[in-house]
Design a protein around this motif. Sequence first.
Motif, PDB file in Angstrom:
ATOM      1  N   HIS A  39      28.194  45.300  42.969  1.00 35.96           N
ATOM      2  CA  HIS A  39      28.648  45.925  44.216  1.00 35.96           C
ATOM      3  C   HIS A  39      29.515  47.147  43.897  1.00 35.96           C
ATOM      4  O   HIS A  39      30.313  47.122  42.971  1.00 35.96           O
ATOM      5  N   PRO A  40      29.376  48.239  44.661  1.00 32.33           N
ATOM      6  CA  PRO A  40      30.170  49.448  44.401  1.00 32.33           C
ATOM      7  C   PRO A  40      31.687  49.217  44.457  1.00 32.33           C
ATOM      8  O   PRO A  40      32.444  49.886  43.759  1.00 32.33           O
ATOM      9  N   VAL A  41      32.151  48.284  45.272  1.00 36.58           N
ATOM     10  CA  VAL A  41      33.584  48.013  45.385  1.00 36.58           C
ATOM     11  C   VAL A  41      34.128  47.406  44.093  1.00 36.58           C
ATOM     12  O   VAL A  41      35.298  47.577  43.763  1.00 36.58           O
ATOM     13  N   TRP A  42      33.274  46.737  43.330  1.00 28.78           N
ATOM     14  CA  TRP A  42      33.698  46.100  42.081  1.00 28.78           C
ATOM     15  C   TRP A  42      34.348  47.129  41.145  1.00 28.78           C
ATOM     16  O   TRP A  42      35.386  46.862  40.534  1.00 28.78           O
ATOM     17  N   LYS A  43      33.752  48.314  41.049  1.00 26.31           N
ATOM     18  CA  LYS A  43      34.296  49.358  40.181  1.00 26.31           C
ATOM     19  C   LYS A  43      35.668  49.834  40.656  1.00 26.31           C
ATOM     20  O   LYS A  43      36.539  50.152  39.849  1.00 26.31           O
ATOM     21  N   VAL A  44      35.861  49.881  41.958  1.00 22.24           N
ATOM     22  CA  VAL A  44      37.172  50.255  42.495  1.00 22.24           C
ATOM     23  C   VAL A  44      38.203  49.192  42.120  1.00 22.24           C
ATOM     24  O   VAL A  44      39.317  49.514  41.705  1.00 22.24           O
ATOM     25  N   PHE A  45      37.824  47.923  42.248  1.00 21.01           N
ATOM     26  CA  PHE A  45      38.728  46.838  41.864  1.00 21.01           C
ATOM     27  C   PHE A  45      39.092  46.935  40.384  1.00 21.01           C
ATOM     28  O   PHE A  45      40.246  46.765  40.006  1.00 21.01           O
ATOM     29  N   LEU A  46      38.090  47.217  39.547  1.00 19.16           N
ATOM     30  CA  LEU A  46      38.346  47.351  38.113  1.00 19.16           C
ATOM     31  C   LEU A  46      39.282  48.523  37.827  1.00 19.16           C
ATOM     32  O   LEU A  46      40.212  48.403  37.026  1.00 19.16           O
ATOM     33  N   ARG A  47      39.024  49.631  38.472  1.00 19.17           N
ATOM     34  CA  ARG A  47      39.854  50.810  38.241  1.00 19.17           C
ATOM     35  C   ARG A  47      41.291  50.583  38.715  1.00 19.17           C
ATOM     36  O   ARG A  47      42.228  51.107  38.119  1.00 19.17           O
ATOM     37  N   ALA A  48      41.455  49.820  39.762  1.00 21.92           N
ATOM     38  CA  ALA A  48      42.798  49.505  40.274  1.00 21.92           C
ATOM     39  C   ALA A  48      43.445  48.368  39.481  1.00 21.92           C
ATOM     40  O   ALA A  48      44.551  47.966  39.782  1.00 21.92           O
ATOM     41  N   LYS A  49      42.711  47.878  38.498  1.00 17.52           N
ATOM     42  CA  LYS A  49      43.181  46.789  37.623  1.00 17.52           C
ATOM     43  C   LYS A  49      43.463  45.508  38.415  1.00 17.52           C
ATOM     44  O   LYS A  49      44.400  44.787  38.144  1.00 17.52           O
TER      45      LYS A  49
END
Length: 89
Positions: free
Chosen positions: A76-86
């Motif tokens: 899911h595209p949101v997964w990368k945002v979660f990863l980037r936000a740690k």
Amino acid sequence: EYLLCQFVEVISSSSGAPVTLFLDDLQWADSASVAAVNQLLFTADFSSSSSSSSLKGSKHFFFYGCCREGAIVKTHPVWKVFLRAKLLK
């Protein structure tokens, strides 16, 4: 993306109160919406009268996002945002 960033910059700089963006049901977010949020949170640079800064470190901008538990998977595209936000390991 640009207009959203400019909108938040204008509102946060002209108001003494913090700006809060709340997005619910992020599991339904499309790639374009996720890209706009990513731009706003991590890469938006806004000029102020004294220096250039990012909303990421702003004390006048808060982002809250909610999603259904278990609905955001690694593809899911949101997964990368979660990863980037740690938020994920």
